[in-house]
Design an enzyme around this catalytic site. Structure first.
Site, PDB file in Angstrom:
ATOM      1  N   ASP A  13     -57.221  17.338  18.779  1.00 37.84           N
ATOM      2  CA  ASP A  13     -56.171  18.333  18.680  1.00 37.84           C
ATOM      3  C   ASP A  13     -55.180  17.895  17.601  1.00 37.84           C
ATOM      4  O   ASP A  13     -55.159  16.725  17.200  1.00 37.84           O
ATOM      5  CB  ASP A  13     -55.482  18.477  20.041  1.00 37.84           C
ATOM      6  CG  ASP A  13     -54.467  19.608  20.059  1.00 37.84           C
ATOM      7  OD1 ASP A  13     -54.744  20.664  19.457  1.00 37.84           O
ATOM      8  OD2 ASP A  13     -53.391  19.429  20.660  1.00 37.84           O
ATOM      9  N   ASP A  15     -51.352  19.292  17.164  1.00 37.03           N
ATOM     10  CA  ASP A  15     -49.983  19.157  17.660  1.00 37.03           C
ATOM     11  C   ASP A  15     -49.957  18.279  18.909  1.00 37.03           C
ATOM     12  O   ASP A  15     -50.697  18.510  19.869  1.00 37.03           O
ATOM     13  CB  ASP A  15     -49.393  20.530  17.988  1.00 37.03           C
ATOM     14  CG  ASP A  15     -49.210  21.393  16.744  1.00 37.03           C
ATOM     15  OD1 ASP A  15     -48.581  20.909  15.793  1.00 37.03           O
ATOM     16  OD2 ASP A  15     -49.717  22.525  16.720  1.00 37.03           O
ATOM     17  N   ASP A 209     -53.605  16.216  23.979  1.00 40.55           N
ATOM     18  CA  ASP A 209     -52.395  15.851  24.716  1.00 40.55           C
ATOM     19  C   ASP A 209     -52.154  16.765  25.908  1.00 40.55           C
ATOM     20  O   ASP A 209     -51.160  16.600  26.614  1.00 40.55           O
ATOM     21  CB  ASP A 209     -51.172  15.897  23.791  1.00 40.55           C
ATOM     22  CG  ASP A 209     -50.795  17.323  23.398  1.00 40.55           C
ATOM     23  OD1 ASP A 209     -51.702  18.077  22.970  1.00 40.55           O
ATOM     24  OD2 ASP A 209     -49.619  17.689  23.525  1.00 40.55           O
TER      25      ASP A 209
END
Length: 279
Positions: A13, A15, A209
């Site tokens: 990922d 961000d 995250d």
């Protein structure tokens, strides 16, 4: 439990893993450099459909992260791939930005508000009442409802912003029609991404995250999963879910040494060969 195969391709990922509010997370530059030096196939993924892969390449490069355009996979690209497979050369009414409209133009779709095959909802900072009203009427008139991703909020320097999933819920409430979400956690985004780089889930890893998108998508696609704690999820959050990541680490910096460089791979093969009995 059977031992997992070595990781030979990486998906991560963006961000919360590589960057946070426009700033690289410590270790992200070393991770990307190590991936590029290794020659292993990899993808940087994002559910954000605002930007094209070329836009994101330029934005990341300004931050010191040199990710080639072909190694960026967005929910807009996954959505376009899905529509091209479902109905090649179709039509769509689109609410979104250049990342989504460009992806649909590139597969030969016509963007129209006259009896479209699909209403496609993506990310934008300028959702308008007029556009949402038109989308609702077109869906009620028979257009299929597609959404790039289910994220309910997005990050900004000022705090969370309503995102695609929240706006999709409004349209669903007005039409009674649920959308098909192409982005994470739909494993479709992961599988199309893996296909794009010629990788296999059994030897791939997903870094994220968020438990509800990144980890879930990687899990359902059959990959190893790494949860980093530099984004939205804390250690305490993990136990709230009925599933878990393969590994939890503090940040992307902790994963740099897990990427095998070519000489390490060659040495491993030689060691394995030397250890086999003669036939």
């Amino acid at each position: 439990m059977a031992e997992r195969k070595p990781i030979t391709s990486w998906l991560t990922d963006m961000d919360g893993v590589l960057i946070h509010e426009g700033t690289p997370i410590p270790g992200a530059d070393a991770f990307i450099k190590r991936l590029r030096d290794s020659g292993l196939p990899f993808l940087v993924l994002t559910n954000n459909s605002i930007y094209t892969a070329r836009d994101l390449h330029a934005r990341l490069r300004r931050m010191g992260l040199d990710v080639p355009v072909e190694n960026i996979w967005t929910s807009a690209l996954a959505t376009a791939q899905f529509l091209d497979d479902q109905r090649p050369g179709g039509t769509a009414y689109v609410i979104g930005e250049a990342g989504l409209t460009t992806a649909l133009h590139d597969i030969g779709y016509v963007l129209t508000d006259h009896d479209p095959d699909y209403v496609v909802l993506g990310e934008t900072r300028t959702y308008s009442f007029e556009a949402l009203t038109k989308a609702i009427r077109l869906i009620n008139g028979g257009a299929r409802f597609i959404c790039t991703n289910p994220d309910e909020t997005g990050p900004s320097a000022e705090g969370p912003l309503p995102a695609t999933g929240s706006v999709a819920a409004l349209i669903t409430k007005a039409t009674g029609k649920d959308p098909y979400f192409a982005g994470k956690p739909n494993p479709l985004m992961m599988r199309t991404g893996l296909n794009a780089i010629g990788a296999h889930s059994e030897t791939s890893a997903m870094i994220g995250d968020r438990m509800d998108t990144d980890v879930l998508a990687g899990l359902e696609a059959g990959m190893q999963t790494f949860l980093v704690l530099t984004g939205l999820t804390t250690v305490a959050d993990v136990d709230r879910y009925p599933f878990g990541p393969s590994h939890v680490v503090e940040s992307i910096a902790d994963l740099v040494d897990l990427i095998d460089l070519p000489d390490q791979v060659d040495q491993g093969k030689q060691t394995e060969k030397a250890g086999k009995p003669a036939t």
